[in-house]
Enzyme design. Structure first.
Site, short mmCIF file in Angstrom:
data_model
loop_
_atom_site.label_atom_id
_atom_site.label_comp_id
_atom_site.label_asym_id
_atom_site.label_seq_id
_atom_site.Cartn_x
_atom_site.Cartn_y
_atom_site.Cartn_z
N GLU A 70 -9.83 4.85 -9.40
CA GLU A 70 -8.80 4.28 -8.54
C GLU A 70 -9.47 3.29 -7.59
OE1 GLU A 70 -6.86 7.33 -6.17
OE2 GLU A 70 -5.92 5.82 -4.91
N GLU A 74 -8.40 25.51 2.91
CA GLU A 74 -7.38 24.63 2.33
C GLU A 74 -7.94 23.69 1.27
OE1 GLU A 74 -8.59 24.46 5.37
OE2 GLU A 74 -8.63 22.43 6.20
N GLU A 91 -11.11 -7.84 0.92
CA GLU A 91 -12.15 -6.82 0.72
C GLU A 91 -12.15 -6.18 -0.66
OE1 GLU A 91 -9.87 -6.79 3.28
OE2 GLU A 91 -9.45 -4.71 3.88
N LYS A 119 10.34 -9.80 -9.01
CA LYS A 119 9.45 -10.90 -8.62
C LYS A 119 8.16 -10.44 -7.93
CE LYS A 119 10.89 -14.91 -8.88
NZ LYS A 119 11.11 -15.56 -10.16
N MET A 123 -9.81 28.77 14.67
CA MET A 123 -10.55 30.03 14.79
C MET A 123 -11.29 30.05 16.13
SD MET A 123 -14.08 30.83 14.43
CE MET A 123 -15.15 32.10 13.76
N HIS A 127 -13.02 25.78 5.90
CA HIS A 127 -11.73 25.17 5.53
C HIS A 127 -11.25 25.68 4.17
CE1 HIS A 127 -11.52 22.02 8.67
NE2 HIS A 127 -12.82 22.22 8.70
N SER A 145 0.86 -1.18 0.00
CA SER A 145 0.00 0.00 0.00
C SER A 145 0.90 1.24 0.00
CB SER A 145 -0.92 -0.01 1.22
OG SER A 145 -0.15 -0.05 2.38
N ILE A 170 -1.72 9.79 -6.76
CA ILE A 170 -0.86 10.74 -7.48
C ILE A 170 -0.69 10.30 -8.94
CG2 ILE A 170 1.45 11.80 -7.58
CD1 ILE A 170 -0.23 12.74 -5.22
N CYS A 216 -11.01 26.66 11.45
CA CYS A 216 -12.07 25.90 12.11
C CYS A 216 -11.83 25.85 13.62
CB CYS A 216 -12.22 24.53 11.48
SG CYS A 216 -13.90 23.92 11.64
N LEU A 217 -11.35 24.74 14.18
CA LEU A 217 -11.06 24.72 15.61
C LEU A 217 -10.05 25.81 15.96
CD1 LEU A 217 -11.62 23.07 18.26
CD2 LEU A 217 -9.47 21.92 17.82
#
Ligand code: GLN
Length: 538
Positions: free
Chosen positions: A143, A512, A152, A192, A387, A510, A15, A21, A384-385
């Site tokens: 993806e 960002e 899963e 391999k 602020m 937010h 993973s 990307i 957020c928090l």
């Protein structure tokens, strides 16, 4: 109906190889050739969405305009493509099962035994094609989260196999991302694990069309040939993905390797013109050649994991490029900030950002950091928090109401300057119930915010339950904590500023999430400008 083409990206060996990307880079190249592209992510976990996950589990939770709480890869998709994503771009096993079970209860499968094949796989296939059927896209990149061979992932892999069969080889293609590890003792790159991973995929009936090989060293021609032969792909379909300094360098690396060409050729799409990457390369150029440096403290409580604040870190990169500075981030754990440590942790910085977050842990350290920035004219940005902490700090230390707190931290506080939003009071379930997604905000003229945005009405994405308590607004305004952005419909306070401070801004939303390479976020750009000035005057 437009003939939408489908590209699937699966992963093997390990993973964290960066499927997101690679998917975003391929999408960028296709977009730069004039194709309409979107990317979606299918995640094999049972949570209906990642909204209830701790950032330590899965990194940041990204939020879209339509209020979906999603995987952080959607942030990469938006940052690369500058095209908004939505709920349809991120689907989890939990959501698939929820929908199938609801259909079963409504009697839609009456008389039938509901099974993984065909009911779950049909639901997956339908969802994979939702965006494709809008006619808005030429190419959909999907993806598949997780690693092939995982229990899963099986229903997804089977769905891809069926779709590939149904759509045909010129309409659907599978890119398999693997790792080619370097064994330093042997001084060799090893193929391999990739061979085994491709074989695992083959056992599920899928032949990979393209191999993207993550590697720390260049793949030789001989090794590429070996990979092609044993993995049953064309030699030109073995694509090297070597470690890069910046994720933004990856589209060019993929271009050099011809990833976009291989994909277009198999999908029988035009591949003659070169992609137009002029603006993208302009950004890269400025990223590599910044003339000065600043250091910003990112104050949060999930700082051990870089991915927890992914969008904030990327927004700083975009805003740095816009200001011709290299932004270095120092992660500071708010739990370890107190009177004894504050100076040593913060005084040397050029600015601080107090991060979003939930719960009680690390709150007092954040408040201390805000106080230090306010009293020392250090540029401060609260999100957020962050602020909310700025409002508490001002109420405690300027208004003198020492008991001020957020109801999130102290349910019975005597001064609930941050309160539970009215519409949240009867909510008992935690999943997907916050104030989410895009909301309008009216800006007050001649403020840091309105100057930065150069606009009076903006829309930004939210993810919170608590809010600035308007009962304290008059007192706080009189004492100098100005409200400079308000939701025009609800009156909720969205932005606070101190006008006598060089740059002190807190936002309930937010910003960002909306910063992209093509559109760096105006508030981040304005903040970095102030940080640069502060650093030069220091
Ligand atoms: N915990 C706070 C709230 O729910 C802030 C959330 C955040 O920072 N995203 O209001």
């Amino acid at each position: 109906m437009a003939n939408t083409k489908y590209v699937f990206v699966t992963g093997g060996v390990s993973s964290s190889l960066g499927k997101g990307i690679i998917a975003a880079s391929l999408a960028k190249l296709l977009q730069a050739r004039g194709y309409r592209v979107t990317i979606q992510k299918f995640d094999p976990y049972i949570n209906v969405d990642p909204g209830t996950l701790n950032p330590y589990e899965h990194g940041e939770c990204y939020v879209t305009d339509d209020g979906a709480e999603t995987d952080l890869d959607l942030g990469h998709y938006e940052r690369f493509l500058n095209v908004p994503t939505s709920q349809a771009n991120n689907v989890t096993t939990g959501r698939i099962y929820q929908s199938v079970i609801e259909k079963e209860r409504r009697g839609e499968f009456l008389g039938k035994t509901v099974q993984v094949v065909p009911h779950i796989t049909n639901e997956i296939k339908e969802r994979i094609q939702i965006l494709g059927k809008t006619g808005d896209y030429d190419i959909i990149i999907t993806e598949i989260g997780g690693t092939v061979g995982d229990i899963e992932s099986l229903p997804y892999i089977e769905s891809v196999r069926q779709l590939k069969w149904e759509l045909g080889d010129t309409n659907a293609l599978v890119i398999h991302l693997t790792l080619v590890p370097y064994l330093s003792a042997a001084g060799e790159l090893k193929t391999k694990p990739t061979q085994h991973s491709v074989k695992t995929l083959m056992e599920s009936g899928i032949k990979a069309d393209v191999l993207v090989c993550r590697t720390e060293h260049e793949l030789s021609q001989e090794l590429r040939r070996k990979l092609a032969l044993f993995c049953n792909v064309k030699p030109e379909a073995v694509i090297q993905s070597i470690d890069a300094n910046s994720i933004y360098a990856v589209p060019n690396l993929m271009l050099e390797e011809g990833l976009d060409k291989v994909v277009l050729k198999q999908l029988v799409l035009r591949d003659d013109d070169a992609p137009n990457l002029e603006k993208w390369n302009g950004f890269l150029n400025r990223l590599e050649n910044a003339t000065s440096k600043v250091t910003i403290g990112l104050i949060g409580k999930y700082v051990e994991l870089q991915d927890s604040y992914k969008s904030i870190l990327e927004a700083f990169i975009h805003a740095g490029v816009e200001n011709d500075v290299k932004v270095t981030i120092e992660s500071i754990h708010s739990e370890y900030i107190d009177d004894a440590t504050i100076k040593e942790k913060i005084a040397h910085l050029d600015g601080i950002l107090v991060a979003p977050g939930f719960g009680e842990r690390g709150i007092e350290g954040k408040i201390k950091a805000v106080q230090f920035a306010r009293e020392n004219n250090l540029p401060f940005f609260g999100i957020c928090l962050g602020m909310q902490m700025a409002v508490i700090e001002y109420t405690r230390n300027v208004l003198g109401l020492k008991d001020a707190c957020s109801v999130e931290v102290d349910e019975n506080t005597k001064v609930p300057v941050i309160n539970l939003m009215e519409e949240q009071k009867d909510i008992t379930e935690l999943g997907g119930t916050m104030r989410l997604g895009a909301w309008d905000c009216q800006l007050v003229e001649n403020t840091i915010a309105s100057n930065a945005y150069n606009n009076s009405l903006i829309s930004e994405r939210h993810r919170h339950r608590y809010e600035y308590n308007n009962a304290y607004k008059d007192q706080l305004e009189k004492a100098g904590l100005k409200t400079t952005g308000i939701n025009p419909k609800t009156g909720l306070v969205e932005i606070i500023e101190i006008s006598t401070h060089p740059w002190f801004v807190g936002v309930q939303y937010h910003p960002e999430y909306k910063s992209t390479v093509a559109n760096p976020h105006p508030l981040f750009v304005s903040f970095i400008k102030a940080v640069k000035k502060y650093s030069q005057q220091k």
